[in-house]
Design an enzyme around this catalytic site. Structure first.
Site, PDB file in Angstrom:
ATOM      1  N   ARG A  20       0.826  -1.218   0.000  1.00 25.80           N
ATOM      2  CA  ARG A  20       0.000   0.000   0.000  1.00 25.80           C
ATOM      3  C   ARG A  20       0.855   1.261   0.000  1.00 25.80           C
ATOM      4  NH1 ARG A  20      -3.557  -0.352   4.992  1.00 25.80           N
ATOM      5  NH2 ARG A  20      -1.656  -1.305   5.751  1.00 25.80           N
ATOM      6  N   ASN A  38      -6.077  -2.621   1.834  1.00 33.13           N
ATOM      7  CA  ASN A  38      -6.067  -4.078   1.967  1.00 33.13           C
ATOM      8  C   ASN A  38      -7.501  -4.577   2.054  1.00 33.13           C
ATOM      9  OD1 ASN A  38      -3.281  -4.330   2.032  1.00 33.13           O
ATOM     10  ND2 ASN A  38      -3.158  -4.399   4.254  1.00 33.13           N
TER      11      ASN A  38
END
Length: 91
Positions: A20, A38
């Site tokens: 990320r 996520n």
């Protein structure tokens, strides 16, 4: 060049490897807007928009991800522009 928006699900070993944060860094480097998060099923979801060339560059980057990731597949779809400003990591 036209602005476009893409949405993707990235599968493989993509959680717990800095995916990320690395996606945010790459998107910011490319001048893109959007978000990354996520998912509970182990995938990463990404939505991003910007100039077509830069959007496609992030798509190519997602296919390999950061060094510690092992991308098994990327499902991408085009969406209408979302009008997002900035790029964030969602929790």
């Amino acid at each position: 060049m036209a602005r476009i928006c893409l949405h993707a699900y990235v599968g493989g070993r993509v959680q717990g490897v800095g995916f990320r944060q690395s996606t945010r860094d790459e998107a910011e480097r490319l001048g893109l807007d959007g978000w990354v998060r996520n998912l509970e099923d182990g995938r990463v979801e990404v939505l991003w928009e910007g100039e077509e060339e830069q959007v496609k560059a992030l798509q190519r980057w997602l296919e390999r991800g950061p060094r510690r990731a092992r991308v098994a597949g990327v499902e991408v779809e085009a969406l209408p522009l979302q009008g997002i400003a900035g790029f964030i990591v969602r929790r």
